[in-house]
Structures are given as structure tokens and as C-alpha cells.
Design a protein around this motif. Structure first.
Motif, PDB file in Angstrom:
ATOM      1  N   GLY A 197       0.809  -1.222   0.027  1.00  7.95           N
ATOM      2  CA  GLY A 197      -0.094  -0.138  -0.232  1.00  7.95           C
ATOM      3  C   GLY A 197       0.855   1.327  -0.038  1.00  7.95           C
ATOM      4  O   GLY A 197       0.386   2.374   0.288  1.00  7.95           O
ATOM      5  N   LEU A 198       2.072   1.020  -0.210  1.00  7.85           N
ATOM      6  CA  LEU A 198       3.129   2.241  -0.166  1.00  7.85           C
ATOM      7  C   LEU A 198       3.333   2.858  -1.702  1.00  7.85           C
ATOM      8  O   LEU A 198       3.820   3.709  -2.037  1.00  7.85           O
ATOM      9  CB  LEU A 198       4.393   1.994   0.323  1.00  7.85           C
ATOM     10  N   GLY A 199       2.824   2.294  -2.361  1.00 10.66           N
ATOM     11  CA  GLY A 199       2.571   2.641  -4.078  1.00 10.66           C
ATOM     12  C   GLY A 199       3.677   2.376  -4.712  1.00 10.66           C
ATOM     13  O   GLY A 199       4.904   2.562  -4.451  1.00 10.66           O
ATOM     14  N   ARG A 200       3.628   2.060  -5.853  1.00 14.08           N
ATOM     15  CA  ARG A 200       4.483   1.735  -6.914  1.00 14.08           C
ATOM     16  C   ARG A 200       5.066   2.979  -7.445  1.00 14.08           C
ATOM     17  O   ARG A 200       6.363   3.247  -7.550  1.00 14.08           O
ATOM     18  CB  ARG A 200       4.209   1.057  -8.137  1.00 14.08           C
ATOM     19  N   ARG A 201       4.415   3.964  -7.691  1.00 14.53           N
ATOM     20  CA  ARG A 201       4.630   5.281  -8.127  1.00 14.53           C
ATOM     21  C   ARG A 201       4.993   6.561  -7.390  1.00 14.53           C
ATOM     22  O   ARG A 201       5.688   7.146  -7.706  1.00 14.53           O
ATOM     23  CB  ARG A 201       3.669   5.672  -9.197  1.00 14.53           C
TER      24      ARG A 201
END
Ligand SMILES: *Cc1c(COP(=O)(O)O)cnc(C)c1O
Length: 463
Positions: A197-201
Motif C-alpha cells: 500500500g506504499l505505492g509503486r509510483r
């Protein structure tokens, strides 16, 4: 018992062992890539679901007859694709025995032998890699999951410091976490961040230098909950982010430093190569692969976390991660999985049979082979794209088209196998040496084939 014997009264498991030994013994005499006919023949597996039973021995025979010829020779000494390692015979043998035990490796009291072996293997690994005493760990499927597992502990720790219970409340409304990575971060780290949930982008990417290393002068100022991911072993160049510099900048500011050392962390096991990972023990967590450079069978990765309680808090199924009375370490309190095979058994077996000196020798030998490849190809007039610092070699055979044509011809020739990569805009053949099985003779035979093929293929024109 009949279930364990075939029609000739040969024990089924002995038959499997015989077939496996024959496979490994004859691998050296065949092309590394499977023959086209063998690959076509795998469609024979696609039969209708059997309506009734078939003799186990006949099933094993079919597996061997169709399957074995259609395998890539990754277990042999002349496969240099990706960074895959080999499998020491003792690790295959230990794997077979442990498979027969069929232990569901979750709880110490229920599976004492394998739980104890994992405790020992973990302690030995921490010592071998020079990680802080008391570091906790988890036996997982590979470095992708090891990165995920360690980063889950990181997420727990930085949010706990910010007064947030992420396991309980999730990320909705949580204080934001800044995640910093090098521009040449391995995609598996980015995937792990996405899963968490920390985001790929939304990661902050730090510029890298001409060898793929994070530039410490480009690190952003660190404030608030922060995780910095560094890399020990760039998949192309084998090179290292400046781990010590990053730890010096990040940890006093309260950031968590995670090291993706899927193969490069193994340099720590060699006194000669250990300077490459200087400062690594200052980090908070580490991921590595035993199925790469320790040469155990798939799937075998390891996550290490300096504070075992952070790992346990992120991974235990119950919320009872607050100090409990369990006298023993339950493996499942530290891994994403509940039911799991005992991966630590093979790690234990290889470490016990090689010892500290044997592991160092394996790592150094692979690096010596890589240097010989670079030296031989360079002497033949081909460009080596970066200094060989570890076990990875990048070679160009001319422009992109010529290089691709030569690589395809090398793969088709079958003496050895290496793959294509694109590094900082240039197409190259990547040679990775990471198997115990690779001998000096394998290197010379492969080198001779590469040079012979490059001499003819580079100048051909596409038809
Ligand atoms: C191989 C590799 C990974 C992924 O490891 P798996 O075992 O394939 O999951 C991650 N990072 C680096 C640097 C690697 O070389």
C-alpha cells in the motif's frame, strides 16, 4: 508398502533418485538450451484429465521422458542467464529427505526438527553475513517476498514511531511514509511497496551514476516516517549503492534503511569481497536469496530484520505479538505464510557442508570466472560495458542489432546460455556466474564458443 514400489519392485523414490542422478550426470553432454523437438514434445503433457488411476511409476517415467529433455540446463556449469545459482548436491539431497518428512513448518512444538534447523540456519546466516547479533529472520520463497516481508516490518516500525498502528488500522488516515529508492532499484522492491500500500509510483527515485549506483549527493532531506531502500548487487553491473553513506544520512534522521541484497549480499561472506558491502550491518533490514548464491534449490529467500519484534508484529497472525510466553520461536510468526515447507533445511545443509571458508571460496570463484570472461572477451576485441566488480559481465558485440544477433546465435549453439539486457540505453549480453558447478573448463569452453560465434554472426545480415 506397495505405494512406494513400481512394477519391477524398484522403490519409487529410488527410481526418482536414479533418474535425477542420470539427468544431472548427462547434463554436461547436451546443449544448455533444450532442443526444439523436446520443447515441442511438452504438448504431450496436455492430455485429458485421467478418469482413473495410473501407476505412480508410470507417471514418474512420463515426467522424466517428456520433462527432462525440455528443461533449460540451469543445474549445469554453463548457464549464465539471469542470476540463478545452481544447487549443491547436498542441498538437493537434504531437500528430498525433508520433503519426505512433509513437515508443516509453522509451530516449533509440532515440528521440532525443522524449526530447530531453521533457528540454527538463521543464526549461522546472520553470523556469516556480519549482520547484528540478535537479528531476526524469515525463510520465504525468494528475494521478492523477502523484500516484501522486510518492508512490512519497516512500515510497522516507522508508523509505530509516528503513533500509528498499521496492522490494526491499515493505511487509511495514516501519516504518509516517504519511500526513497535508487533509480536502478530492482522491480521486485517496487512491487513489494505496491503490495504494502506504499505505492509503486509514489516512491522518490534518486539518480544513479554510470555504474548504476545511487548518488548519495542526490539523497533528499529526510523528515518524517521514511524508508530508504538501497541495493547490494545491481542485476546488470553487480555494483553496490553507497550503503554506508546512506545509513549515515538516513538513520540519525530516524529513517529505516532496507538493503535488497538478493545476490550481492553474499559478498559479505568473503573477507576479500566484504569491503563492497561496507556499512551493511548499520541497516535495519536485508533481503537475500539462498537459491541464488548459496546454491540451494528453489524456492529459498531470506528476510532479515534487526529488530525481530518489528518483523513479528508485521507477520504474526494474531495480534499477540506483544511479548508472549512462547518458549520457542514459531516460524510462522515471522513469515507471510502459515503452512510452509522447511526451507531452512537446505540452507543449514549447505552451510554445514561448506563451512565459512567454503562459502567464501564459492563466491570468490564465481567472481574470478566473471573476470576471466571479461578479460577473454575484451582481448578478442569486444567491449565490456562496466568494470567487473562482482560476478556480472556486460558485453557488447557491436551495435544493438549485432549484439542481439550474436546472443541469439550463442543461445542456439548450446555450448552455454547467456541473456540479453539493456543497460543505460545499450543492448548487451549479460553473463552471470553464480553456480558451484561452473569449472575453469566450462568458462574456457563457453568463452571459445562466444568468440567463435561472435566472429561469424556479428557480420551477418538479417535475412
Ligand atoms: C533476483 C533479484 C530479486 C528477486 O528475487 P527472486 O528470488 O527472483 O524473487 C530482487 N532483487 C535483486 C537485486 C535480484 O537480483
Amino acid at each position: 508398502m506397495d505405494a512406494y514400489r513400481n512394477s519391477e519392485d524398484v522403490p519409487l523414490l529410488a527410481d526418482a533418485a536414479k533418474r535425477a542422478a542420470r539427468y544431472l550426470e548427462t547434463l554436461d553432454g547436451r546443449a544448455v538450451a533444450p532442443a526444439a523437438e523436446a520443447v515441442e514434445a511438452v504438448t504431450r503433457f496436455a492430455e485429458p484429465l485421467p478418469a482413473g488411476p495410473t501407476a505412480p511409476a508410470e507417471t514418474l517415467r512420463r515426467l522424466d521422458e517428456i520433462g527432462s529433455p525440455a528443461t533449460m540446463g540451469m543445474a549445469g556449469g554453463r548457464f549464465f542467464g539471469f542470476v540463478v545459482g545452481g544447487s549443491y548436491p547436498v542441498s538437493v539431497a537434504a531437500n528430498w529427505l525433508a520433503t519426505a518428512w512433509d513437515q508443516n513448518t509453522g509451530l516449533w512444538e509440532v515440528t521440532p526438527a525443522v524449526s530447530q534447523l531453521e533457528d540454527v540456519a538463521l543464526d549461522w546466516m546472520v553470523e556469516l553475513l556480519g549482520l547484528p547479533p540478535g537479528t531476526g529472520g524469515a525463510f520465504v520463497t525468494g528475494a521478492t517476498l523477502a523484500n516484501f516481508t522486510a518492508l512490512a516490518a519497516a512500515r510497522h516500525a516507522v508508523l509505530t514511531s509516528a503513533g500509528w498502528d498499521v496492522e490494526g488500522e491499515g493505511l487509511f488516515g495514516a501519516p504518509p511514509i516517504t519511500v526513497i529508492v535508487g533509480d536502478e532499484v530492482h522491480p521486485s522492491v517496487v512491487k513489494g511497496l505496491g503490495l504494502l500500500g506504499l505505492g509503486r509510483r509514489r516512491v522518490v527515485r534518486v539518480a544513479t551514476d554510470g555504474r548504476g549506483r545511487m548518488r548519495p549527493d542526490r539523497l533528499p532531506r529526510i523528515a518524517g516516517p521514511t524508508i530508504v531502500c538501497v541495493q547490494a548487487g545491481n542485476v546488470n553491473t553487480g555494483d553496490y549503492d553507497p550503503i554506508a553513506d546512506v545509513c549515515d544520512a538516513a538513520r540519525p534522521a530516524g529513517a529505516w534503511v532496507h538493503v535488497d541484497g538478493a545476490f550481492g549480499l553474499w559478498a559479505a561472506a568473503s573477507p576479500k569481497l566484504a569491503p563492497l558491502v561496507a556499512g551493511v550491518s548499520d541497516a535495519d533490514s536485508w533481503a537475500t536469496d539462498a537459491h541464488k548464491w548459496l546454491n540451494v534449490p528453489y524456492d529459498s529467500g531470506l528476510a532479515f530484520v534487526r529488530d525481530p519484534e518489528a518483523l513479528r508484529a508485521a507477520m504474526a497472525i494474531t495480534a499477540a505479538y506483544l511479548p508472549t510466553e512462547t518458549p520457542r520461536r514459531n516460524p510462522s510468526d515471522y513469515t507471510p505464510e502459515l503452512s510452509r515447507r522447511a526451507r531452512g533445511v537446505e540452507v543449514w545443509a549447505v552451510l554445514r557442508s561448506l563451512g565459512r571458508a567454503g562459502v567464501a571460496e564459492l563466491i570468490e570463484r564465481c567472481c574470478r570466472h566473471a573476470l576471466r570472461f571479461a578479460e577473454g572477451l575484451s582481448a578478442a576485441g569486444y567491449e565490456i560495458l562496466t568494470d567487473v566488480v562482482l560476478n556480472q559481465v556486460l558485453v557488447s558485440f557491436g551495435d544493438d542489432t549485432a549484439t542481439r544477433r550474436v546472443i541469439a546465435a550463442i543461445q542456439a549453439d548450446g555450448t552455454c546460455w547467456a541473456g540479453v539486457t539493456v543497460w543505460q540505453g545499450r543492448t548487451a549480453m549479460r553473463i552471470s556466474v553464480s553456480s558451484w558447478a561452473t569449472t575453469d573448463d566450462d568458462v574456457e569452453r563457453s568463452l571459445a564458443a562466444m568468440i567463435r560465434i561472435a566472429g561469424t554472426a556479428a557480420n551477418q545480415h538479417d535475412t
